[in-house]
Design a protein around this motif. Structure first.
Motif, short mmCIF file in Angstrom:
data_model
loop_
_atom_site.label_atom_id
_atom_site.label_comp_id
_atom_site.label_asym_id
_atom_site.label_seq_id
_atom_site.Cartn_x
_atom_site.Cartn_y
_atom_site.Cartn_z
N ASP A 11 0.84 -1.20 0.00
CA ASP A 11 0.00 0.00 0.00
C ASP A 11 0.87 1.24 0.00
OD1 ASP A 11 -2.56 -1.22 0.02
OD2 ASP A 11 -2.38 -1.60 2.16
N TYR A 12 0.32 2.30 -0.54
CA TYR A 12 1.01 3.58 -0.64
C TYR A 12 1.40 4.11 0.73
CZ TYR A 12 1.68 8.53 -1.77
OH TYR A 12 2.19 9.80 -1.91
N ASP A 14 3.64 7.84 1.99
CA ASP A 14 4.12 9.10 1.42
C ASP A 14 5.55 9.02 0.90
OD1 ASP A 14 1.71 10.45 1.74
OD2 ASP A 14 2.22 11.16 3.76
N TYR A 16 6.60 7.01 -1.09
CA TYR A 16 6.51 6.58 -2.48
C TYR A 16 5.93 7.67 -3.40
CZ TYR A 16 7.14 2.01 -0.34
OH TYR A 16 7.62 0.95 0.39
N HIS A 17 5.71 8.87 -2.85
CA HIS A 17 5.09 9.93 -3.65
C HIS A 17 5.89 10.24 -4.91
CE1 HIS A 17 4.10 14.42 -4.30
NE2 HIS A 17 3.35 13.67 -5.06
N PHE A 20 5.50 7.49 -7.46
CA PHE A 20 4.16 7.53 -8.06
C PHE A 20 4.10 8.62 -9.11
CE2 PHE A 20 -0.30 9.12 -7.92
CZ PHE A 20 -0.93 7.99 -8.41
N ARG A 46 -2.09 11.95 -1.78
CA ARG A 46 -2.73 11.70 -0.48
C ARG A 46 -4.08 12.40 -0.43
NH1 ARG A 46 -2.46 9.04 3.58
NH2 ARG A 46 -0.34 8.34 3.27
N ILE A 56 -3.61 3.49 -3.42
CA ILE A 56 -2.51 3.42 -4.37
C ILE A 56 -1.69 2.20 -3.99
CG2 ILE A 56 -0.43 4.54 -5.28
CD1 ILE A 56 -1.73 7.24 -4.51
N VAL A 58 1.88 -0.02 -4.78
CA VAL A 58 3.24 0.18 -5.27
C VAL A 58 3.91 -1.18 -5.39
CG1 VAL A 58 5.46 1.30 -4.82
CG2 VAL A 58 3.33 2.41 -4.07
N VAL A 68 3.34 1.32 -10.18
CA VAL A 68 2.30 1.94 -9.34
C VAL A 68 0.95 1.79 -10.03
CG1 VAL A 68 3.81 3.62 -8.20
CG2 VAL A 68 2.76 4.19 -10.38
N ALA A 70 -3.36 3.16 -9.13
CA ALA A 70 -4.30 3.79 -8.19
C ALA A 70 -5.71 3.26 -8.41
CB ALA A 70 -4.29 5.30 -8.38
#
Length: 158
Positions: A11-12, A14, A16-17, A20, A46, A56, A58, A68, A70
């Motif tokens: 799971d996502y 931050d 990984y921002h 993404f 987010r 999201i 990953v 990635v 979503a």
């Protein structure tokens, strides 16, 4: 994937921002142009996705983000989520990462009680369309899109 590869889907978080954003921006720039709707989702995932009930996923290869995807929460009927922003790093393509991300996204949607998923794409992206069809998505028409580049829309009833 072979048993020796350390690929996992998480799971996502931050951290990984940038992955993404960068994976998607590179993919979009290769085939199309970034649009306002892209910036809205990629600059603030987010707020734009997670806090609105989306998810999201990953794909990590030995801890490095290489893919990635979503699930963007839809505002109402008939779709619960849009499967969006699927991108795999060029060096990781051909290893079924996109397939695993789609399967994981569908499983996540089912866990959330979703009944129907939606996806938008372009028919020039034949490998992507093939992946969606193999996952069970069927072509539909007449659904409005926020993107100029969209020329095919598909749905999956869960």
């Amino acid at each position: 994937m072979t048993a020796t590869e350390k690929m996992q889907i998480v799971d996502y978080n931050d951290r990984y921002h940038s992955a993404f954003r960068d994976l998607n921006a590179a993919w979009i720039a290769k085939y199309f142009e970034m649009e306002d709707s892209d910036y809205q989702l990629l600059d603030n995932p987010r707020q734009a996705i997670i806090e609105r009930g989306g998810h999201i996923l990953v794909a990590l290869d030995n801890g490095k983000p290489v893919g990635v995807c979503a699930l963007v929460k839809s505002d109402g009927d008939p779709y619960d989520f849009e499967l969006a922003k699927l991108a795999v790093a060029p060096e990781a393509q051909g290893r079924h990462i996109g397939k695993h991300l789609i399967e994981s996204a569908i499983a996540k949607a089912r866990e959330q009680g979703a009944k129907k998923l939606y996806i938008e794409s372009h028919t020039s992206l034949k490998p992507a369309i093939h992946l969606y069809q193999k996952a069970g998505f069927k072509e539909i028409t007449d659904h409005p899109s926020a993107y100029n580049r969209v020329n095919i829309q598909m749905e999956l009833t869960l």
